[in-house]
Scaffold this active site. Structure first.
Site, PDB file in Angstrom:
ATOM      1  N   MET A 130      42.628  38.453  30.128  1.00 17.96           N
ATOM      2  CA  MET A 130      43.380  38.914  28.967  1.00 17.96           C
ATOM      3  C   MET A 130      42.771  40.142  28.313  1.00 17.96           C
ATOM      4  SD  MET A 130      44.348  35.327  27.075  1.00 17.96           S
ATOM      5  CE  MET A 130      45.254  36.174  25.789  1.00 17.96           C
ATOM      6  N   GLY A 131      41.483  40.391  28.538  1.00 22.18           N
ATOM      7  CA  GLY A 131      40.880  41.468  27.783  1.00 22.18           C
ATOM      8  C   GLY A 131      39.664  42.089  28.432  1.00 22.18           C
TER       9      GLY A 131
ATOM     10  N   VAL B  87      35.709  43.454  27.617  1.00 20.87           N
ATOM     11  CA  VAL B  87      34.619  43.079  26.726  1.00 20.87           C
ATOM     12  C   VAL B  87      33.606  44.214  26.652  1.00 20.87           C
ATOM     13  CG1 VAL B  87      32.910  41.336  26.141  1.00 20.87           C
ATOM     14  CG2 VAL B  87      34.934  40.692  27.436  1.00 20.87           C
TER      15      VAL B  87
ATOM     16  N   ASP C 183      38.695  24.020  28.494  1.00 17.53           N
ATOM     17  CA  ASP C 183      38.217  24.876  29.587  1.00 17.53           C
ATOM     18  C   ASP C 183      36.704  24.785  29.712  1.00 17.53           C
ATOM     19  OD1 ASP C 183      38.549  26.533  31.753  1.00 17.53           O
ATOM     20  OD2 ASP C 183      38.599  28.383  30.576  1.00 17.53           O
TER      21      ASP C 183
ATOM     22  N   LYS D  42      35.617  41.870  22.248  1.00 13.97           N
ATOM     23  CA  LYS D  42      36.653  41.648  23.254  1.00 13.97           C
ATOM     24  C   LYS D  42      37.977  42.213  22.743  1.00 13.97           C
ATOM     25  CE  LYS D  42      38.745  37.936  25.983  1.00 13.97           C
ATOM     26  NZ  LYS D  42      38.773  36.477  26.223  1.00 13.97           N
TER      27      LYS D  42
END
Length: 691
Positions: A26-27, A29, A137, A43
């Site tokens: 998603m991103g 860092v 998770d 992030k």
């Protein structure tokens, strides 16, 4: 770490970005530093996803979920906002390898270490669930092994206990082989889902290999839902713990409370984070992090990218980024950078020779003669760039922290007992030293020059207990507890105090004044009106000063106990083994330090579990003053039969760094501030370095 590329932001909020740590699903860092030189992992949501409101909401939910968990077992969120249409999150660094890196490099963990790992994870998961969340998770790459123990990271898909998954078509709801069957099937996943993941993690740590494997993702997921775990490499005792966690039905899995009792790590098991190859790995990474935090640059606290990247490469730090939301809290800045947080802070030692005390920063400086009995001499009082000590005639004297040279001696005489420092934002409180006088008054001196600011002549003070930016709290000559306004110098309230002639010990934190009296009672008073809010009996007839952090107060005495500051409810307690009971505690960065018998112990503030224990004196005759924590060192007074002095302990490994003694009889008083420990002994003041 890689350099910034075309299209990478240069600054987000207060953080100047200096390199790319990694990337997740998603991103991206980045490594960031604020204007004070503090490092953070920043992030940023990928540009192609930032315009999707659902993805942006999911991204920021990671920050909100982590912020909801008040635990030392997770990484703190420092900031989260949207800038230029792109959401970003900044978190603290964590120093240490992830669990999968450690197992890959050093092999499976021994049973004591697995139990210590499990106990720490259970504590953190209970706190996550207590915040109404499920992590969903938990996996080896989301567990960072630091010198203070395991830390759980990545709340990218954490959800409220009642929530369903929010994954879209083609997205995996969690890591294959670690997500519970109900999560794989897209069903509601509650705390039992994290218990399943915990069982897989413990089996992996003990056996050195995943327990669900397959040629592709679908095969692994099929094994989780329909197959059986491969536990042949897992030792029998750990298999008996992990196996029930892997039940297909959530209702058949054990509760975390039951697991906590079954794990029961043996004494000293937590030393795996302090000794051995894994600890050496962590220590190397910590050294790299410190170098990174003190890298020279073109502006203070602003290193050039080239220098920073070169330093990281030379230091060999491994900066890993996991898949999906990513394991991206990788290092930690403890706030003790070598240049300090104030201009007058000292630079910590880069290394030391074990067993050999380093030379003092300055001193011993003669402050005598004093007209107080040795046992009545208080500890030094650091106030900004000064350290204040008693002087002849009931005066106070200030020495510069950099060189020990006298800066001022008060003209006010007849001061007695322990002085207090106040740092408020009004003329009456800014940079102020408070002390009681022999007539029962309270005197306020300006810290900069020792001149009297004001006095409260009718306070009827016997001894000062504590102060905040509103009031000074004291015991009166008739044994009551009193609050005196710093603004008006009038009495705000007076309440009944503890029984007994011995002066109580106290702490003020938030809206509670916590008082430990000679009647063995600890009382929490409301600072607004002085009404007792809660009591605790049987803590010990020798008053010891409490400590506080966040919403918890920590007590010494017959038990080392953690209580809710608001209502006094017990969170955990450990009974003393020594005859004198626990010393006053010191708490910092989620660790409580205290002396019991002959041992200095470090315990997790969240649950009281043992991090390390080291014997520092030959017998159980120890002072009840709190240890002093500065940098990576913990300092303890020794007042043993025929042996008096100070011992410095390395908090990273739980071992004695060096003893220090100037020789001769007499008590020691010590206090720490600004990467220095100030020692007062036989009318001599010394400043020692820390590491």
């Amino acid at each position: 770490m890689n350099p910034l590329g075309t299209g990478d932001p240069l600054r987000l909020g207060p953080y100047r970005l200096t390199g790319v740590l990694g990337a997740g699903g998603m991103g991206q860092v980045y490594l960031g530093r604020d204007t004070q030189g503090r490092t953070a992992a920043v992030k940023v949501l990928r540009p192609e996803l930032a315009h999707d409101p659902e993805m942006a909401r999911r991204f920021l939910r990671e920050a909100y979920a982590a912020q909801a968990v008040r635990s030392g077992g997770v990484a703190r969120v420092l900031a989260a906002q949207t800038e230029g249409g792109r959401p970003w999150i900044a978190t603290e660094f964590l120093v240490g390898p992830t669990l999968d890196q450690a197992v890959e490099r050093y092999g499976a963990l021994g049973e004591p270490a697995v139990r210590a790992l499990g106990a720490a994870l259970v504590t953190t998961l209970r706190e996550i669930h207590g915040a109404g969340l499920v992590h969903r998770d938990l996996k080896p790459s989301n567990i960072v092994l630091t010198s203070r123990g395991p830390r759980i990271i990545d709340f990218g898909i954490a959800r409220p206990e009642h929530g369903l998954t929010l994954t879209t078509t083609g997205q995996s709801p969690a890591t294959p082989g670690y997500a519970a069957p109900e999560q794989v099937l897209g069903r509601r996943t509650g705390p039992a889902g994290d218990v399943f993941s915990l069982g897989v993690v413990l089996a992996y740590a003990a056996g050195g290999r995943p327990v669900y494997e397959g040629g592709h993702v679908a095969a692994v997921q099929y094994q989780v839902v329909h197959g059986e775990p491969e536990l042949g490499a897992v030792p029998e005792d750990i298999r008996a713990l992990a196996g029930p966690c892997l039940a297909k039905e959530a209702a058949d899995r054990p509760a975390l409370d039951a697991l906590a009792g079954q794990l029961a790590p043996p004494r000293g098991a937590h030393r795996i984070w302090r000794t051995g190859p894994l600890a050496e790995d962590i220590a190397r990474r910590e050294a790299d992090a410190r170098r990174m935090a003190t890298m020279p640059g073109d502006e203070p606290a602003r290193p050039t990218r080239r220098r920073l990247i070169t330093a990281l490469a030379a230091g060999g730090t491994v900066l890993a980024a996991g898949g999906g939301a990513g394991a991206w809290w990788l290092l930690r800045d403890d706030g003790d950078a070598a240049d300090g947080t104030h201009p007058w802070d000292a630079k910590p030692l880069a290394k030391y020779e074990e067993g050999v005390a380093p030379s003092p920063l300055w001193g011993p400086v003669d402050i005598g003669p004093l007209d107080r009995a040795d046992q009545d001499v208080p500890a030094p009082l650091p106030v900004d760039d000064l350290v204040v000590v008693p002087a002849k005639g009931g005066r106070l004297r200030a020495h510069g922290v950099r060189d020990g040279k006298p800066r001022w001696t008060s003209k006010v005489t007849g001061l007695t007992g322990r002085a207090l420092a106040v740092s408020g934002d009004t003329e009456d409180t800014e940079g102020t030293v408070l002390a009681a006088d022999t007539r029962g008054g309270v005197r306020a001196l300006r810290a900069a020059d020792g001149k009297e600011r004001w006095k409260a002549a009718r306070a009827n003070a016997r001894a000062l207990l504590a102060a905040d930016d509103r009031a000074v709290y004291l015991t009166t000559r008739d044994g009551r507890i009193r609050a005196v306004s710093l603004a008006s110098r009038t009495t705000l309230w007076t309440a009944a105090g503890p029984e007994g002639r011995t002066a109580p010990a106290a702490l003020v934190a938030g809206d509670r004044l916590v008082v430990h009296g000679a009647d063995s009672k600890v009382t929490g008073y409301d600072t607004a009106d002085g009404k007792p809010v809660w009591h605790r009996d049987g803590q010990g007839a020798t008053p010891v000063t409490p400590a506080a952090a966040d919403d918890t107060v920590y007590l010494g005495g017959r038990t080392l106990a953690a209580l809710s500051l608001a209502d006094g409810k017990e969170k955990w307690a450990r009974t003393a083994t020594g005859e004198l009971g626990w010393s006053a505690p010191a708490v910092r960065d989620g660790v409580v330090h205290a002396v019991d018998g002959a041992d200095l112990t470090a315990r997790r503030a969240s649950d009281g579990s043992d991090t390390w224990t080291v014997t520092v004196i030959a017998s159980e005759h120890h002072p009840l003053a709190p240890p002093v924590v500065q940098g990576n060192s913990v300092w303890v007074m020794i007042d043993d039969f025929g042996q008096r002095g100070v011992v410095a302990v390395d908090a990273r490994r739980g071992g004695v760094a060096w003893p220090y003694a100037q020789g001769g009889a007499g008590s020691w008083r010590l206090m720490g501030s600004g990467n220095r420990v100030f020692l007062l002994h036989n009318e001599k003041l010394t400043a020692m370095p820390v590491f």
